[in-house]
Design an enzyme around this catalytic site. Structure first.
Site, PDB file in Angstrom:
ATOM      1  N   ARG A  89      -2.798   4.903  -4.730  1.00  0.00           N
ATOM      2  CA  ARG A  89      -1.525   4.727  -4.282  1.00  0.00           C
ATOM      3  C   ARG A  89      -0.818   4.830  -5.351  1.00  0.00           C
ATOM      4  O   ARG A  89      -0.676   5.388  -7.020  1.00  0.00           O
ATOM      5  CB  ARG A  89      -2.204   3.094  -4.930  1.00  0.00           C
ATOM      6  CG  ARG A  89      -2.686   2.652  -3.948  1.00  0.00           C
ATOM      7  CD  ARG A  89      -2.933   0.569  -3.732  1.00  0.00           C
ATOM      8  NE  ARG A  89      -4.346   0.017  -2.689  1.00  0.00           N
ATOM      9  CZ  ARG A  89      -4.239  -0.684  -2.452  1.00  0.00           C
ATOM     10  NH1 ARG A  89      -4.189  -1.952  -3.174  1.00  0.00           N
ATOM     11  NH2 ARG A  89      -5.525  -1.015  -1.373  1.00  0.00           N
ATOM     12  N   VAL A 109      -6.906  -8.159   9.704  1.00  0.00           N
ATOM     13  CA  VAL A 109      -8.578  -9.639  10.210  1.00  0.00           C
ATOM     14  C   VAL A 109      -7.980 -10.550  10.498  1.00  0.00           C
ATOM     15  O   VAL A 109      -6.155 -11.508  10.290  1.00  0.00           O
ATOM     16  CB  VAL A 109      -9.392 -10.177   8.792  1.00  0.00           C
ATOM     17  CG1 VAL A 109     -10.382  -8.454   8.670  1.00  0.00           C
ATOM     18  CG2 VAL A 109      -8.445 -10.346   8.073  1.00  0.00           C
ATOM     19  N   TRP A 139       0.913  -1.074  -0.114  1.00  0.00           N
ATOM     20  CA  TRP A 139      -0.087   0.011  -0.167  1.00  0.00           C
ATOM     21  C   TRP A 139       1.086   1.504  -0.113  1.00  0.00           C
ATOM     22  O   TRP A 139       0.700   2.084   0.972  1.00  0.00           O
ATOM     23  CB  TRP A 139      -0.938  -0.081   0.959  1.00  0.00           C
ATOM     24  CG  TRP A 139      -1.756  -0.735   1.473  1.00  0.00           C
ATOM     25  CD1 TRP A 139      -3.259  -1.012   0.451  1.00  0.00           C
ATOM     26  CD2 TRP A 139      -2.303  -1.997   2.232  1.00  0.00           C
ATOM     27  NE1 TRP A 139      -3.931  -1.997   0.668  1.00  0.00           N
ATOM     28  CE2 TRP A 139      -2.973  -2.650   1.935  1.00  0.00           C
ATOM     29  CE3 TRP A 139      -1.084  -2.651   3.121  1.00  0.00           C
ATOM     30  CZ2 TRP A 139      -3.889  -3.895   2.315  1.00  0.00           C
ATOM     31  CZ3 TRP A 139      -1.750  -3.554   3.860  1.00  0.00           C
ATOM     32  CH2 TRP A 139      -3.142  -5.125   2.960  1.00  0.00           C
ATOM     33  N   HIS A 148      -6.411   2.625   1.145  1.00  0.00           N
ATOM     34  CA  HIS A 148      -8.068   1.719   1.163  1.00  0.00           C
ATOM     35  C   HIS A 148      -9.299   2.824   2.117  1.00  0.00           C
ATOM     36  O   HIS A 148      -8.733   3.819   2.963  1.00  0.00           O
ATOM     37  CB  HIS A 148      -7.550   0.231   1.606  1.00  0.00           C
ATOM     38  CG  HIS A 148      -6.525  -0.170   2.469  1.00  0.00           C
ATOM     39  ND1 HIS A 148      -6.760  -0.751   3.933  1.00  0.00           N
ATOM     40  CD2 HIS A 148      -6.202   1.449   3.739  1.00  0.00           C
ATOM     41  CE1 HIS A 148      -5.262  -0.526   4.525  1.00  0.00           C
ATOM     42  NE2 HIS A 148      -5.710   0.755   4.632  1.00  0.00           N
ATOM     43  N   GLN A 187     -13.154   2.169  -3.199  1.00  0.00           N
ATOM     44  CA  GLN A 187     -12.978   1.068  -2.640  1.00  0.00           C
ATOM     45  C   GLN A 187     -14.799   1.317  -2.385  1.00  0.00           C
ATOM     46  O   GLN A 187     -14.855   2.236  -1.927  1.00  0.00           O
ATOM     47  CB  GLN A 187     -12.296   1.035  -1.638  1.00  0.00           C
ATOM     48  CG  GLN A 187     -10.930   0.042  -2.117  1.00  0.00           C
ATOM     49  CD  GLN A 187     -10.014  -0.430  -1.233  1.00  0.00           C
ATOM     50  OE1 GLN A 187     -10.153  -0.074  -0.110  1.00  0.00           O
ATOM     51  NE2 GLN A 187      -8.928  -1.131  -1.426  1.00  0.00           N
ATOM     52  N   ALA A 233     -15.299  -7.740   8.117  1.00  0.00           N
ATOM     53  CA  ALA A 233     -14.724  -6.949   7.005  1.00  0.00           C
ATOM     54  C   ALA A 233     -14.667  -7.435   5.976  1.00  0.00           C
ATOM     55  O   ALA A 233     -14.005  -8.407   5.638  1.00  0.00           O
ATOM     56  CB  ALA A 233     -13.793  -5.656   7.631  1.00  0.00           C
TER      57      ALA A 233
HETATM   58  N1  DAH Z   1      -7.992  -2.458   2.641  1.00  0.00           N
HETATM   59  C1  DAH Z   1      -7.540  -3.954   1.708  1.00  0.00           C
HETATM   60  C2  DAH Z   1      -6.385  -3.521   0.151  1.00  0.00           C
HETATM   61  O1  DAH Z   1      -7.369  -2.646  -0.100  1.00  0.00           O
HETATM   62  C3  DAH Z   1      -9.182  -4.703   1.460  1.00  0.00           C
HETATM   63  C4  DAH Z   1      -9.453  -5.844   2.172  1.00  0.00           C
HETATM   64  C5  DAH Z   1      -9.113  -6.675   2.827  1.00  0.00           C
HETATM   65  C6  DAH Z   1     -10.129  -5.185   2.771  1.00  0.00           C
HETATM   66  C7  DAH Z   1      -9.704  -7.715   3.546  1.00  0.00           C
HETATM   67  C8  DAH Z   1     -11.100  -5.641   4.392  1.00  0.00           C
HETATM   68  C9  DAH Z   1     -10.279  -6.896   4.724  1.00  0.00           C
HETATM   69  O2  DAH Z   1     -12.104  -4.680   5.597  1.00  0.00           O
HETATM   70  O3  DAH Z   1     -11.451  -8.079   5.716  1.00  0.00           O
HETATM   71  O4  DAH Z   1      -6.005  -4.447  -0.486  1.00  0.00           O
END
Ligand code: DAH
Length: 347
Positions: free
Chosen positions: A202, A259, A156, A176, A216, A313
């Site tokens: 990004r 997570v 990221w 994100h 997103q 999530a």
């Molecule tokens: N934030 C992650 C990304 O940008 C995507 C993501 C993955 C969001 C897992 C979530 C999660 O809430 O549980 O790649």
């Protein structure tokens, strides 16, 4: 002499009648009534006539001068009026011209898809929250279990907009929508069910599937007794509402620091139905989002007791969903502002 006066009169009147503009009218005046004009010359010649002819010729010539002067003035005011009318006409709106058709706008395909996603989740009881695009390092990373120097930060990389200051560290463009999980949990206590749409950024070398700016939708549900089964149920319902009742879904282990366990979700390829094609890179599956059970440390970071509450999530890329839905093969079309592309998505 009287004959000459008569024919000069006829010629002058005939010419005057044909005139339509003030420039040639003034020329006419000069050539008859001016200092060297024909009538003026005529008047000068009267003196050299034999005395018996003078009175009659003089009278006739004077009458001619007066008559032509009078006619000139009448003509001048007629031309002036005509020119005024014409100027007014040139400025006036011609109501008989066909109108210019107004260009009717339409919602951008990403907006349309975003709205569709939100609608599906709101039918399942999710509210909508929006957070800032300019975010603290701590929210984008730290509070999500990604401390400085954590290798996951490589995934990221972003655009930093201010040097470190304050306890939150750097300010950056969020990479994100996951930081809004933190913001939502700081604002409200469980039960929580929200989706968070928004722009992300990004540091990216763009290609057919990567943009430096994209959308997103984050999802978060926190309550007593939330399990992986809820996650699977909600996301399977979403996929089938969005892409058709017959869709199959696949969950696989994946790693995201915020997570545990983490998963990626895929659906069977909408182009080949799972047989394998270029769109699914001959795997039969299309990955559409990341998800998982909210990490206990993330709950602790916002003062929610993970022994009482659990949550799930997820996060998905809106352009990716729109691309699959409309079979678009390059993400860069969305923001190239080419009307030939955009006009295809008039809802
Ligand atoms: N934030 C992650 C990304 O940008 C995507 C993501 C993955 C969001 C897992 C979530 C999660 O809430 O549980 O790649």
């Amino acid at each position: 002499m009287l004959e000459r006066i008569k024919s000069l009169r006829e010629k002058a009147i005939q010419e005057l009648e044909a005139l339509t503009d003030s420039t040639s009218l003034e020329e006419w005046k000069r050539s008859y009534l001016g200092k060297k004009g024909l009538v003026t010359q005529l008047l000068r010649q009267i003196g050299s006539l034999p005395p018996e002819e003078r009175p009659k010729a003089g009278e006739a010539a004077n009458l001619l001068r007066d008559e032509l002067t009078q006619l000139y003035e009448e003509k001048a005011s007629a031309i002036k009026e005509a020119e005024r009318l014409q100027a007014a006409k040139a400025q006036a709106i011609d109501v008989t011209l066909p109108g210019r058709r107004p260009q009717i706008g339409a919602l951008h395909p990403v907006t349309q898809t975003l709205r569709e996603i939100i609608e599906i989740f709101s039918r399942m009881g999710f509210g909508v929250y929006e957070g800032p695009e300019v975010e603290w390092d701590d929210y984008n990373f730290g509070l999500l279990n990604i401390p400085p120097e954590h290798p996951a930060r490589d995934m990221w990389d972003t655009l930093y907009i201010a040097p470190p200051y304050g306890k939150e560290g750097n300010m950056l463009l969020r990479t994100h929508t996951s930081p809004d999980q933190i913001r939502v949990m700081e604002l409200m206590r469980p039960p929580i069910r929200v989706v968070v749409p928004g722009r992300c950024y990004r540091h990216e070398a763009t290609d057919a599937s990567h943009e430096w700016m994209f959308y997103q939708v984050e999802g978060l549900a926190v309550d007593k007794g939330i399990t992986m089964a809820h996650l699977k149920g909600v996301l399977t319902t979403f996929v089938r509402e969005m892409f058709g009742k017959e869709r199959k879904v696949r969950f696989r282990c994946d790693y995201f620091p915020f997570v545990e366990p983490g998963a990626d979700m895929a659906m069977d390829c909408i182009v080949c139905g799972g047989k394998g094609c270029r769109v699914c890179k001959f795997t039969g599956w299309l990955e559409i989002l990341g998800a998982g059970m909210v990490h206990p440390q993330v709950l602790r970071n916002v003062g929610i007791d993970p022994n009482i509450y659990t949550g799930f999530a997820f996060g998905m890329g809106v352009e990716r969903i729109a691309m699959l839905k409309h079979k678009i093969d390059d993400i860069r079309y969305f923001y190239a502002n080419d009307l030939r592309f955009l006009k295809q998505f008039r809802a």
